[in-house]
Design an enzyme around this catalytic site. Structure first.
Site, PDB file in Angstrom:
ATOM      1  N   ARG A 276      45.883  42.614  41.082  1.00 55.28           N
ATOM      2  CA  ARG A 276      47.180  43.309  41.223  1.00 55.28           C
ATOM      3  C   ARG A 276      47.348  44.387  40.161  1.00 55.28           C
ATOM      4  O   ARG A 276      48.075  45.358  40.369  1.00 55.28           O
ATOM      5  CB  ARG A 276      48.304  42.280  41.172  1.00 55.28           C
ATOM      6  CG  ARG A 276      48.458  41.524  39.890  1.00 55.28           C
ATOM      7  CD  ARG A 276      49.231  40.213  40.053  1.00 55.28           C
ATOM      8  NE  ARG A 276      48.450  39.236  40.814  1.00 55.28           N
ATOM      9  CZ  ARG A 276      48.902  38.020  41.133  1.00 55.28           C
ATOM     10  NH1 ARG A 276      50.116  37.649  40.774  1.00 55.28           N
ATOM     11  NH2 ARG A 276      48.142  37.190  41.813  1.00 55.28           N
TER      12      ARG A 276
ATOM     13  N   LEU B 179      27.832  45.004  51.618  1.00 57.46           N
ATOM     14  CA  LEU B 179      28.379  45.327  50.302  1.00 57.46           C
ATOM     15  C   LEU B 179      28.940  44.092  49.616  1.00 57.46           C
ATOM     16  O   LEU B 179      28.694  43.848  48.427  1.00 57.46           O
ATOM     17  CB  LEU B 179      29.481  46.375  50.441  1.00 57.46           C
ATOM     18  CG  LEU B 179      29.048  47.826  50.680  1.00 57.46           C
ATOM     19  CD1 LEU B 179      30.255  48.689  51.018  1.00 57.46           C
ATOM     20  CD2 LEU B 179      28.322  48.385  49.459  1.00 57.46           C
TER      21      LEU B 179
ATOM     22  N   LYS C 103      37.406  31.318  35.308  1.00 56.21           N
ATOM     23  CA  LYS C 103      37.397  30.439  36.482  1.00 56.21           C
ATOM     24  C   LYS C 103      36.474  29.243  36.258  1.00 56.21           C
ATOM     25  O   LYS C 103      35.560  29.305  35.424  1.00 56.21           O
ATOM     26  CB  LYS C 103      36.891  31.226  37.706  1.00 56.21           C
ATOM     27  CG  LYS C 103      37.766  32.367  38.158  1.00 56.21           C
ATOM     28  CD  LYS C 103      37.109  33.102  39.327  1.00 56.21           C
ATOM     29  CE  LYS C 103      37.944  34.272  39.791  1.00 56.21           C
ATOM     30  NZ  LYS C 103      39.191  33.850  40.465  1.00 56.21           N
TER      31      LYS C 103
ATOM     32  N   SER D 258      40.984  34.031  31.020  1.00 52.21           N
ATOM     33  CA  SER D 258      41.456  32.900  31.856  1.00 52.21           C
ATOM     34  C   SER D 258      40.348  32.562  32.844  1.00 52.21           C
ATOM     35  O   SER D 258      40.489  32.701  34.058  1.00 52.21           O
ATOM     36  CB  SER D 258      42.743  33.299  32.596  1.00 52.21           C
ATOM     37  OG  SER D 258      43.718  33.806  31.721  1.00 52.21           O
TER      38      SER D 258
END
Length: 533
Positions: free
Chosen positions: A384, A213, A310, A308
């Site tokens: 989060r 997965l 990467k 934001s």
């Protein structure tokens, strides 16, 4: 909401059922012994010298003639095999009934370590070394000899080492580039360790499911396809278990009704719809006086970082940012197959985090399901936010314990490397069970601090109740855990940050390079220990 059945189109492919190894049960393979390769344990000292008495395990089913030939060869050639490694020997067919014999070297001495069962870990390493060597030789017929003369349960470690090492991910390659499937069978199907062998197979197979997965590219494993793959697999497995399984698929409209605005904010920049996948497992003999254990998994099927964004280097690895959800799904499968005697609820929040004109932005304020307002200072601290709504939702079951699993921070990798999963927990009991489980499987955990210092840092926000990324140097994994703690009502909670272990860069020798599926085996063992301490 859809319950129980997921309608799969006729053209849908269930990738997870394409095993890269086969465990043979019952009847023996039809090929002659001369085409098979045997793996057997041999006990050595710390320098790799075979035991001067009998280097073979007491449970070995090899004939005395074969053992005698091997012992004579080792003595004559003064062969050394370091513990945890292996050596393959071949003889002419008129001398030896097998194509080759691989000697998996295990220390004859007792190995003591307060953190991990070193003997079992050494067995995994030795047998995986044999498998890797035979795979390099393109051998496909492998027979495994019995062990167990020194300690009970060792055949489980043998099975884990073999099946984890035999796995490889090449489903998208042309046939000429694929490695041949390896057939694994026991030399003696009636051996005393057969039950342990099968248990080890289940543990390894579930971890390999998580590896598959997590390895799948995000264009082929969107949130919807994740649901489809997992549900399809469970539908085929559940009839073989005593455990009752209920599957609930929560779609975007339901998520909005529940005001899961933190999860939805992460998803809003992508064209892929968000999902919450629920798996409810109930053993008919489960103690009804014990509330369910809830497992929560972060399932960001691709994390670009959003606005934001990467750096482009290694961004492809972020297809594995759903490693927490993959581990939770695989743990549920293990609990189903091993008939864990309890009630387990698994929650997997599935989204993509992408930049677009609809994306959430730094400076936005989100109102979560719990009622907490959250100032977003970094859209790349999205995991989060997904977990915040799921952890709040978990209270619906008034759980006896909640454990969340997430590739949450790179800071945990800085702290612990790939040696340990970082654990933040409110109770010693949960950590002790996790540590005990990791000692058995060799996939260990290490406790990190939940501190009011970090709680104050995430509460320091000019616009809202909480800040998803305070931007302070140091303690990144700790501030992430402190943020999550605001959404947990259950007094018994553990947060597993797998940011340092979800990818294997050759640190764990019985896993190939790539997505690791860690710490699936530890979580399955934890579930068993939780309900049968």
């Amino acid at each position: 909401m859809r319950v129980q059945k997921w309608l799969i189109s006729k053209n849908s492919v269930n990738f997870l059922l394409k095993s890269k190894y086969v465990t043979i049960l019952g009847s023996r393979l039809s090929s002659s012994d001369a085409s098979k390769n045997v793996i057997t344990a041999i006990y050595v000292d710390s320098e790799g010298n075979p035991s001067s008495e009998d280097p073979f395990d007491k449970q070995s089913k090899l004939s005395d003639q074969v053992k005698g030939s091997v012992k004579s060869f080792l003595k004559e050639k003064r062969v050394q095999i370091k513990p945890g490694t292996s050596k393959v020997l071949s003889w002419p067919s008129d001398v030896m009934p097998y194509k080759s014999i691989s000697l998996a070297a295990v220390s004859k001495d007792n190995l003591n370590d307060p953190l991990v069962d070193l003997k079992r870990e050494q067995i995994r390493l030795a047998y995986s070394s044999s498998i890797r060597t035979l795979s390099t030789m393109k051998e496909t017929e492998v027979v495994v000899d019995s062990v167990g003369g020194q300690q009970q349960g060792e055949m489980g470690a043998v099975s884990e080492g073999c099946h984890l090492a035999a796995y490889n991910f090449d489903m998208y390659k042309a046939a000429k580039y694929k490695k041949p499937v390896m057939n694994l069978e026991l030399l003696d199907e009636s051996c005393a360790g057969r039950g342990d062998w099968m248990e080890g197979f289940v543990l390894a197979d579930c971890q390999n499911m998580a590896r598959t997965l997590t390895e799948m590219p995000s264009n082929l494993l969107t949130p919807e396809k994740f649901v489809e793959e997992v549900v399809n697999l469970f539908e085929q497995q559940k009839g073989d278990s005593e455990v009752e399984l209920e599957i609930k698929i929560r779609e975007e409209a339901w998520l909005r009704e529940q005001q899961m605005n933190a999860l939805l904010a992460v998803a809003q920049g992508s064209s892929q719809k968000p999902y919450l996948l629920e798996l409810h497992l109930t053993h008919p003999k489960a103690d009804k006086g014990v509330q369910p254990l809830v497992l929560v998994g972060k399932g960001v099927t691709f994390d670009s970082g959003g606005i934001s964004i990467k750096p482009s280097k290694l961004m492809d690895v972020m297809r594995g940012d759903m490693g927490g959800a993959a581990c939770v799904a695989a743990t549920a499968l293990g609990a189903l197959r091993l008939n864990v005697c309890g009630r387990v609820v698994c929650l997997m929040g599935l989204v993509e985090n992408m930049p677009s004109g609809d994306s959430f932005k730094p400076g936005d304020v989100i109102f979560s399901r719990s009622g907490h307002s959250i100032q977003v200072d970094n859209t790349d601290a999205e995991g989060r936010l997904v977990l915040a709504d799921l952890l709040d939702y978990s209270e619906v079951w008034q759980p006896s314990a909640v454990v969340d699993v997430a590739t949450l921070t790179l800071a945990v990798e800085v702290a612990l490397g790939a040696a340990f999963t970082g654990v933040f927990t409110t109770t010693n009991k949960l950590f002790d069970l996790l540590r005990k489980s990791g000692s058995s499987t060799g996939d260990q955990v290490w406790r990190l601090p939940l501190s009011p210092l970090f709680t104050r840092q995430v509460s320091n926000s000019p616009l809202a109740d909480l800040n998803n990324s305070p931007g302070l140097r140091g303690g990144g994994a700790c501030t992430a855990a402190a943020f999550l703690s605001h959404f947990v009502k259950c007094p018994s909670w553990a947060h597993l940050d797998i940011g340092g272990v979800f990818e294997n860069k050759n640190e764990v020798q019985y896993l190939s390079k790539g997505m690791s599926g860690r710490p699936t085996r530890t979580l399955i063992q934890f579930c068993r220990n939780y309900f049968s301490p």
